[in-house]
Design a protein around this motif. Structure first.
Motif, PDB file in Angstrom:
ATOM      1  N   ARG A 128       3.578 -15.462 -20.382  1.00 56.05           N
ATOM      2  CA  ARG A 128       4.112 -16.594 -19.541  1.00 56.05           C
ATOM      3  C   ARG A 128       4.983 -16.091 -18.425  1.00 56.05           C
ATOM      4  N   TYR A 129       6.058 -15.104 -18.844  1.00 52.73           N
ATOM      5  CA  TYR A 129       7.092 -14.878 -17.859  1.00 52.73           C
ATOM      6  C   TYR A 129       6.481 -13.873 -16.530  1.00 52.73           C
ATOM      7  N   GLY A 130       5.528 -12.956 -17.035  1.00 57.63           N
ATOM      8  CA  GLY A 130       4.896 -12.258 -16.361  1.00 57.63           C
ATOM      9  C   GLY A 130       3.743 -12.867 -15.184  1.00 57.63           C
ATOM     10  N   LEU A 131       3.054 -13.906 -15.755  1.00 57.50           N
ATOM     11  CA  LEU A 131       2.403 -14.720 -15.045  1.00 57.50           C
ATOM     12  C   LEU A 131       2.796 -15.554 -14.114  1.00 57.50           C
ATOM     13  N   LYS A 132       3.975 -16.049 -14.443  1.00 58.02           N
ATOM     14  CA  LYS A 132       4.674 -17.010 -13.662  1.00 58.02           C
ATOM     15  C   LYS A 132       5.232 -16.111 -12.339  1.00 58.02           C
ATOM     16  N   ARG A 133       5.937 -15.062 -12.760  1.00 57.23           N
ATOM     17  CA  ARG A 133       6.390 -14.262 -11.449  1.00 57.23           C
ATOM     18  C   ARG A 133       5.073 -13.626 -10.767  1.00 57.23           C
ATOM     19  N   TYR A 134       4.349 -13.156 -10.911  1.00 64.02           N
ATOM     20  CA  TYR A 134       3.297 -12.561 -10.288  1.00 64.02           C
ATOM     21  C   TYR A 134       2.217 -13.674  -9.677  1.00 64.02           C
ATOM     22  N   SER A 135       1.864 -14.662 -10.372  1.00 62.35           N
ATOM     23  CA  SER A 135       1.174 -15.691  -9.949  1.00 62.35           C
ATOM     24  C   SER A 135       1.712 -16.234  -8.701  1.00 62.35           C
ATOM     25  N   GLU A 136       2.926 -16.498  -8.746  1.00 65.59           N
ATOM     26  CA  GLU A 136       3.483 -17.192  -7.464  1.00 65.59           C
ATOM     27  C   GLU A 136       3.390 -16.340  -6.261  1.00 65.59           C
ATOM     28  N   GLU A 137       3.369 -14.990  -6.419  1.00 60.38           N
ATOM     29  CA  GLU A 137       3.710 -14.115  -5.468  1.00 60.38           C
ATOM     30  C   GLU A 137       2.039 -13.757  -4.943  1.00 60.38           C
ATOM     31  N   THR A 138       1.117 -13.864  -5.967  1.00 57.43           N
ATOM     32  CA  THR A 138      -0.093 -13.834  -5.587  1.00 57.43           C
ATOM     33  C   THR A 138      -0.549 -14.951  -4.720  1.00 57.43           C
ATOM     34  N   TYR A 139      -0.131 -16.554  -5.224  1.00 58.53           N
ATOM     35  CA  TYR A 139      -0.603 -17.332  -4.207  1.00 58.53           C
ATOM     36  C   TYR A 139       0.126 -17.202  -3.062  1.00 58.53           C
ATOM     37  N   ARG A 140       1.345 -16.739  -2.676  1.00 58.76           N
ATOM     38  CA  ARG A 140       1.830 -16.482  -1.533  1.00 58.76           C
ATOM     39  C   ARG A 140       1.204 -15.689  -0.610  1.00 58.76           C
ATOM     40  N   LEU A 141       0.508 -14.643  -1.265  1.00 59.26           N
ATOM     41  CA  LEU A 141      -0.089 -13.328  -0.579  1.00 59.26           C
ATOM     42  C   LEU A 141      -1.438 -14.161  -0.098  1.00 59.26           C
ATOM     43  N   TYR A 142      -2.004 -14.872  -0.991  1.00 62.62           N
ATOM     44  CA  TYR A 142      -3.387 -15.725  -0.286  1.00 62.62           C
ATOM     45  C   TYR A 142      -3.046 -16.728   0.695  1.00 62.62           C
ATOM     46  N   GLY A 143      -1.816 -17.247   0.502  1.00 59.35           N
ATOM     47  CA  GLY A 143      -1.380 -18.333   1.864  1.00 59.35           C
ATOM     48  C   GLY A 143      -1.348 -17.492   3.242  1.00 59.35           C
ATOM     49  N   VAL A 144      -0.457 -16.131   2.807  1.00 54.32           N
ATOM     50  CA  VAL A 144      -0.315 -15.566   4.260  1.00 54.32           C
ATOM     51  C   VAL A 144      -1.472 -15.154   4.863  1.00 54.32           C
ATOM     52  N   LEU A 145      -2.607 -14.597   4.063  1.00 53.13           N
ATOM     53  CA  LEU A 145      -4.022 -14.394   4.355  1.00 53.13           C
ATOM     54  C   LEU A 145      -4.642 -15.595   5.220  1.00 53.13           C
ATOM     55  N   ASP A 146      -4.544 -16.717   4.297  1.00 51.82           N
ATOM     56  CA  ASP A 146      -5.247 -17.751   4.919  1.00 51.82           C
ATOM     57  C   ASP A 146      -4.607 -18.394   6.203  1.00 51.82           C
ATOM     58  N   ARG A 147      -3.435 -18.231   6.509  1.00 52.25           N
ATOM     59  CA  ARG A 147      -2.787 -18.578   7.644  1.00 52.25           C
ATOM     60  C   ARG A 147      -3.201 -17.671   9.080  1.00 52.25           C
ATOM     61  N   ARG A 148      -3.201 -16.446   8.599  1.00 49.99           N
ATOM     62  CA  ARG A 148      -3.675 -15.457   9.554  1.00 49.99           C
ATOM     63  C   ARG A 148      -5.236 -15.725   9.745  1.00 49.99           C
ATOM     64  N   LEU A 149      -5.991 -16.168   8.826  1.00 48.49           N
ATOM     65  CA  LEU A 149      -7.559 -16.454   9.179  1.00 48.49           C
ATOM     66  C   LEU A 149      -7.624 -17.488   9.951  1.00 48.49           C
ATOM     67  N   THR A 150      -6.685 -18.495  10.077  1.00 43.59           N
ATOM     68  CA  THR A 150      -6.602 -19.654  10.882  1.00 43.59           C
ATOM     69  C   THR A 150      -6.922 -19.496  12.418  1.00 43.59           C
ATOM     70  N   HIS A 151      -6.533 -18.186  12.731  1.00 50.66           N
ATOM     71  CA  HIS A 151      -6.566 -17.711  14.180  1.00 50.66           C
ATOM     72  C   HIS A 151      -7.869 -16.917  14.638  1.00 50.66           C
ATOM     73  N   VAL A 152      -8.316 -16.268  13.553  1.00 47.02           N
ATOM     74  CA  VAL A 152      -9.118 -14.855  13.911  1.00 47.02           C
ATOM     75  C   VAL A 152     -10.212 -15.123  12.785  1.00 47.02           C
ATOM     76  N   GLU A 153     -11.294 -14.261  13.181  1.00 47.43           N
ATOM     77  CA  GLU A 153     -12.558 -14.489  12.268  1.00 47.43           C
ATOM     78  C   GLU A 153     -12.351 -13.320  11.158  1.00 47.43           C
ATOM     79  N   PHE A 154     -11.953 -12.233  11.583  1.00 45.44           N
ATOM     80  CA  PHE A 154     -11.568 -10.975  10.575  1.00 45.44           C
ATOM     81  C   PHE A 154     -10.182 -10.834  10.821  1.00 45.44           C
ATOM     82  N   VAL A 155      -9.189  -9.813   9.681  1.00 42.71           N
ATOM     83  CA  VAL A 155      -7.856  -9.930   9.768  1.00 42.71           C
ATOM     84  C   VAL A 155      -7.386  -9.388  10.903  1.00 42.71           C
ATOM     85  N   ALA A 156      -8.127  -8.524  11.643  1.00 43.65           N
ATOM     86  CA  ALA A 156      -7.317  -7.745  12.839  1.00 43.65           C
ATOM     87  C   ALA A 156      -8.185  -8.226  13.990  1.00 43.65           C
ATOM     88  N   GLY A 157      -9.075  -9.224  13.887  1.00 45.25           N
ATOM     89  CA  GLY A 157      -9.796  -9.852  15.163  1.00 45.25           C
ATOM     90  C   GLY A 157     -11.226  -9.480  14.967  1.00 45.25           C
TER      91      GLY A 157
END
Length: 211
Positions: A128-157
């Protein structure tokens, strides 16, 4: 001459099989069964001193001499340099490829990997402890990627080795307990990559010892 790919059926292993297929480079696979400890064999440690897959041996390396490369990010950069593809020559264009490749290596891999680990624990308290800690960070990283891909087709253009690196881990989004419907730009990017024949071939390559 074929590149020899030492690998196993993991996200980091799939990064390289996808890249080799996309680059149309001839290669052969030598499986390293990490469940049986084959990554600690002396002959493998000679080319991968960190006892991790993947690693490659290219008989036609720089100046025509053989070379071995370990660490998946280093392998992707080597292959991009070798072929002149998926890694821009210009420094300005190359910087976002390096940024997103390092982003994957430093976060979008280690954090989802911890989710995998804690899901397997028998102790409910530890899990429970580990999943909470790392799932939250994993979701954050997916969010970072999603925001990046709002503006570009691929991550580096343009399509690059950084996409192959990130795809290797996004492939396991269900194990991360992440639904891509929550990240529509990631889903669009993911489906675009999966429509590519080279990506499909890279994931179809047999990278383990199972029949």
């Amino acid at each position: 001459m074929s590149i020899l790919l030492h690998t196993w059926n993991t996200p980091n292993g799939r990064k390289i099989s996808v890249a080799l297929e996309e680059l149309n480079l001839p290669y052969t696979v030598r499986t390293v069964n990490i469940q049986k400890g084959e990554q600690f064999a002396p002959e493998f440690l000679r080319i991968s001193p960190n006892n991790k897959i993947p690693a490659i041996v290219d008989p036609d390396g720089p100046d025509g001499q053989p070379i071995s490369v370990f660490e998946s990010g280093a392998i992707l950069l080597y292959l991009g340099e070798k072929t002149g593809r998926f890694l821009p020559a210009g420094l300005r264009e190359r910087i976002p490829v390096l940024e997103w490749l390092m982003w994957q290596m430093g976060g979008f891999g280690p954090m989802p990997g911890q989710v995998h680990h804690f899901r397997m624990l028998e102790s409910e308290t530890d899990r429970r402890y580990g999943l909470k800690r790392y799932s939250e960070e994993t979701y954050r990283l997916y969010g970072v990627l999603d925001r990046r891909l709002t503006h570009v087709e691929f991550v580096a253009g343009e399509l690059s080795v950084a996409d192959f690196a990130i795809l290797g881990w996004a492939w396991r989004h269900e194990r991360h307990q992440v639904s891509l419907t929550q990240f529509p730009n990631v889903r669009r990017w993911y489906e675009t990559l999966w429509a590519r024949p080279g990506v499909q071939r890279g994931f179809a390559v047999k990278l383990d010892d199972e029949a």
